[in-house]
Design a protein around this motif. Structure first.
Motif, PDB file in Angstrom:
ATOM      1  N   ASP A  66      -6.118  19.573 -20.897  1.00  0.00           N
ATOM      2  CA  ASP A  66      -6.771  20.283 -21.990  1.00  0.00           C
ATOM      3  C   ASP A  66      -5.931  21.445 -22.507  1.00  0.00           C
ATOM      4  OD1 ASP A  66      -8.900  18.575 -21.798  1.00  0.00           O
ATOM      5  OD2 ASP A  66     -10.077  19.902 -20.507  1.00  0.00           O
ATOM      6  N   PHE A  67      -4.922  21.846 -21.760  1.00  0.00           N
ATOM      7  CA  PHE A  67      -4.104  22.997 -22.146  1.00  0.00           C
ATOM      8  C   PHE A  67      -2.798  22.595 -22.814  1.00  0.00           C
ATOM      9  CE2 PHE A  67      -6.591  24.079 -18.361  1.00  0.00           C
ATOM     10  CZ  PHE A  67      -7.321  25.166 -18.827  1.00  0.00           C
ATOM     11  N   ASP A  68      -2.507  21.318 -22.868  1.00  0.00           N
ATOM     12  CA  ASP A  68      -1.268  20.867 -23.494  1.00  0.00           C
ATOM     13  C   ASP A  68      -1.413  20.934 -25.008  1.00  0.00           C
ATOM     14  OD1 ASP A  68      -0.088  20.336 -21.054  1.00  0.00           O
ATOM     15  OD2 ASP A  68      -0.832  18.273 -20.997  1.00  0.00           O
ATOM     16  N   PRO A  69      -0.519  21.622 -25.694  1.00  0.00           N
ATOM     17  CA  PRO A  69      -0.617  21.712 -27.153  1.00  0.00           C
ATOM     18  C   PRO A  69      -0.284  20.388 -27.821  1.00  0.00           C
ATOM     19  CG  PRO A  69       1.389  22.788 -26.390  1.00  0.00           C
ATOM     20  CD  PRO A  69       0.616  22.407 -25.165  1.00  0.00           C
ATOM     21  N   ILE A  70      -1.041  20.091 -28.859  1.00  0.00           N
ATOM     22  CA  ILE A  70      -0.829  18.885 -29.660  1.00  0.00           C
ATOM     23  C   ILE A  70      -0.381  19.346 -31.043  1.00  0.00           C
ATOM     24  CG2 ILE A  70      -1.874  16.790 -30.594  1.00  0.00           C
ATOM     25  CD1 ILE A  70      -3.931  16.952 -28.346  1.00  0.00           C
ATOM     26  N   TRP A  71       0.820  18.948 -31.426  1.00  0.00           N
ATOM     27  CA  TRP A  71       1.405  19.352 -32.694  1.00  0.00           C
ATOM     28  C   TRP A  71       1.387  18.188 -33.681  1.00  0.00           C
ATOM     29  CZ3 TRP A  71       3.178  24.349 -33.491  1.00  0.00           C
ATOM     30  CH2 TRP A  71       3.351  25.152 -32.362  1.00  0.00           C
ATOM     31  N   LEU A  72       1.389  18.535 -34.944  1.00  0.00           N
ATOM     32  CA  LEU A  72       1.589  17.544 -35.989  1.00  0.00           C
ATOM     33  C   LEU A  72       3.016  17.686 -36.497  1.00  0.00           C
ATOM     34  CD1 LEU A  72       0.279  15.358 -37.867  1.00  0.00           C
ATOM     35  CD2 LEU A  72      -0.009  17.206 -39.535  1.00  0.00           C
ATOM     36  N   VAL A  73       3.771  16.596 -36.434  1.00  0.00           N
ATOM     37  CA  VAL A  73       5.141  16.585 -36.921  1.00  0.00           C
ATOM     38  C   VAL A  73       5.129  16.121 -38.373  1.00  0.00           C
ATOM     39  CG1 VAL A  73       7.481  15.725 -36.560  1.00  0.00           C
ATOM     40  CG2 VAL A  73       5.945  16.023 -34.601  1.00  0.00           C
ATOM     41  N   VAL A  74       5.658  16.929 -39.257  1.00  0.00           N
ATOM     42  CA  VAL A  74       5.768  16.600 -40.680  1.00  0.00           C
ATOM     43  C   VAL A  74       7.243  16.398 -40.985  1.00  0.00           C
ATOM     44  CG1 VAL A  74       5.276  17.328 -43.041  1.00  0.00           C
ATOM     45  CG2 VAL A  74       3.731  17.984 -41.180  1.00  0.00           C
ATOM     46  N   ALA A  75       7.587  15.248 -41.550  1.00  0.00           N
ATOM     47  CA  ALA A  75       8.990  14.932 -41.784  1.00  0.00           C
ATOM     48  C   ALA A  75       9.161  14.232 -43.120  1.00  0.00           C
ATOM     49  CB  ALA A  75       9.531  14.038 -40.666  1.00  0.00           C
ATOM     50  N   HIS A  76      10.345  14.423 -43.704  1.00  0.00           N
ATOM     51  CA  HIS A  76      10.722  13.594 -44.835  1.00  0.00           C
ATOM     52  C   HIS A  76      10.859  12.149 -44.344  1.00  0.00           C
ATOM     53  CE1 HIS A  76      11.175  16.677 -47.818  1.00  0.00           C
ATOM     54  NE2 HIS A  76      12.050  17.349 -47.107  1.00  0.00           N
ATOM     55  N   ARG A 108      -1.009  23.311 -34.601  1.00  0.00           N
ATOM     56  CA  ARG A 108      -1.140  23.227 -33.144  1.00  0.00           C
ATOM     57  C   ARG A 108      -2.614  23.188 -32.764  1.00  0.00           C
ATOM     58  NH1 ARG A 108       1.581  27.220 -28.570  1.00  0.00           N
ATOM     59  NH2 ARG A 108       0.231  26.570 -26.838  1.00  0.00           N
ATOM     60  N   ALA A 109      -2.953  22.292 -31.837  1.00  0.00           N
ATOM     61  CA  ALA A 109      -4.336  22.144 -31.384  1.00  0.00           C
ATOM     62  C   ALA A 109      -4.304  21.687 -29.927  1.00  0.00           C
ATOM     63  CB  ALA A 109      -5.090  21.140 -32.261  1.00  0.00           C
ATOM     64  N   ASN A 110      -5.459  21.305 -29.389  1.00  0.00           N
ATOM     65  CA  ASN A 110      -5.555  20.709 -28.056  1.00  0.00           C
ATOM     66  C   ASN A 110      -6.570  19.586 -28.112  1.00  0.00           C
ATOM     67  OD1 ASN A 110      -8.277  21.893 -27.427  1.00  0.00           O
ATOM     68  ND2 ASN A 110      -7.111  23.795 -27.590  1.00  0.00           N
ATOM     69  N   ARG A 111      -6.602  18.784 -27.067  1.00  0.00           N
ATOM     70  CA  ARG A 111      -7.431  17.573 -27.144  1.00  0.00           C
ATOM     71  C   ARG A 111      -8.921  17.877 -27.159  1.00  0.00           C
ATOM     72  NH1 ARG A 111      -7.002  14.349 -21.376  1.00  0.00           N
ATOM     73  NH2 ARG A 111      -8.038  15.881 -20.040  1.00  0.00           N
ATOM     74  N   ALA A 112      -9.326  19.092 -26.761  1.00  0.00           N
ATOM     75  CA  ALA A 112     -10.742  19.451 -26.839  1.00  0.00           C
ATOM     76  C   ALA A 112     -11.231  19.458 -28.281  1.00  0.00           C
ATOM     77  CB  ALA A 112     -10.974  20.809 -26.191  1.00  0.00           C
ATOM     78  N   LEU A 113     -10.326  19.717 -29.225  1.00  0.00           N
ATOM     79  CA  LEU A 113     -10.711  19.712 -30.635  1.00  0.00           C
ATOM     80  C   LEU A 113     -10.757  18.305 -31.214  1.00  0.00           C
ATOM     81  CD1 LEU A 113      -8.592  22.746 -31.912  1.00  0.00           C
ATOM     82  CD2 LEU A 113     -11.013  22.708 -31.300  1.00  0.00           C
ATOM     83  N   TYR A 114     -10.182  17.356 -30.499  1.00  0.00           N
ATOM     84  CA  TYR A 114     -10.111  15.983 -30.999  1.00  0.00           C
ATOM     85  C   TYR A 114     -10.944  15.026 -30.159  1.00  0.00           C
ATOM     86  CZ  TYR A 114      -6.088  17.693 -33.676  1.00  0.00           C
ATOM     87  OH  TYR A 114      -5.275  18.395 -34.530  1.00  0.00           O
ATOM     88  N   LEU A 115     -11.962  15.551 -29.485  1.00  0.00           N
ATOM     89  CA  LEU A 115     -12.811  14.689 -28.678  1.00  0.00           C
ATOM     90  C   LEU A 115     -13.658  13.792 -29.567  1.00  0.00           C
ATOM     91  CD1 LEU A 115     -14.060  17.175 -25.920  1.00  0.00           C
ATOM     92  CD2 LEU A 115     -12.263  15.443 -25.730  1.00  0.00           C
TER      93      LEU A 115
END
Length: 253
Positions: A66-76, A108-115
């Motif tokens: 639950d403490f591992d950060p989840i990032w969104l990668v934005v790329a060309h 940046r988020a964590n999996r608790a927000l994506y349950l």
């Protein structure tokens, strides 16, 4: 060991994670592809933002805490092959690195927000490029996108030991572009010429009417007022005070 396309489609998520590791990818592959939101939202795509669905229930793997950060990668779109997951949080690319590197990390988020199983009345979307108040040199800043793209995104799970897992890259997303209005040159039609002529005549009649009304009003106003000119004589009545008035002498008889 090879896998056919049909066999790959039948793999369960845990087996898919194991297969990604065996293929030498280095990160656990999460069987999920980010998608644009299909909710009836205004401005799902703008000139600087686009809206994604939240990856509900996609990070329930045991190796992710639950403490591992989840990032969104934005790329060309043409830079996804050059993407290298940062080994430390301090090495996280920021929006200002997009022109040079071709990608950055945000939201940046964590999996608790994506349950999964959250109340259905909540709108579960992610708007990329929606923060105009942060500096593009700030880590995690969700700065407006600088151009129309195309862009591709994926989710990356990090930990203190480095990157753990990632999703698939999304399909290409192109933002809206502003279109400048340009008059089309060419001969005007007969109907257009008639309309222009009628409008010109009406404008001339209106101007003539206003001038006539102005002249008539000025004539009536100015003709009924006597204006004294500088050449007119000014008459003043003489007044003698009583104490300086001397009556004529009375002659004696």
């Amino acid at each position: 060991m090879g896998f056919s396309r049909g066999q790959f489609g039948l793999l369960t998520p845990p087996l898919l994670l194991l297969t990604c590791l065996q293929l030498g990818i280095g990160l656990e592959c999460i069987r999920y592809m980010p998608q644009l939101s299909n909710a009836t939202l205004a401005a799902t795509l703008t000139q600087t933002t686009f809206t994604l669905e939240q990856p509900q229930g996609r990070f329930s793997h045991l190796n992710i805490s639950d403490f591992d950060p989840i990032w969104l990668v934005v790329a060309h779109s043409n830079a996804v092959q050059n993407f290298t997951a940062p080994q430390r949080v301090e090495d996280t690319p920021v929006p200002a690195d997009l022109p040079q590197r071709g990608y950055y990390l945000t939201l940046r988020a964590n999996r608790a927000l994506y349950l999964s199983g959250q109340p259905g009345n909540q709108l579960r979307v992610l708007r990329v490029g929606n923060d105009t108040s942060c500096s593009p040199k700030t880590r995690g800043c969700n700065h407006p996108l600088p151009g129309p793209g195309p862009y591709r995104v994926k989710f990356l799970v990090m930990s203190d030991r480095g990157p753990l897992a990632e999703t698939q890259w999304s399909s290409e997303t192109r933002l809206q572009q502003a279109e400048a209005f340009q008059a089309t040159p060419g001969p005007r039609s007969a109907g257009t010429v008639v309309i222009i002529a009628i409008l010109s005549v009406l404008l001339a009649v209106l101007v003539t009417t206003l001038l006539t009304l102005l002249i008539y009003t000025c004539y009536n106003t100015c003709g009924s007022t006597l204006i004294s000119g500088p050449g007119e004589s000014v008459y003043m009545r003489r007044y003698n005070p009583h104490h300086v008035f001397s009556p004529p002498a009375v002659r004696g008889s």
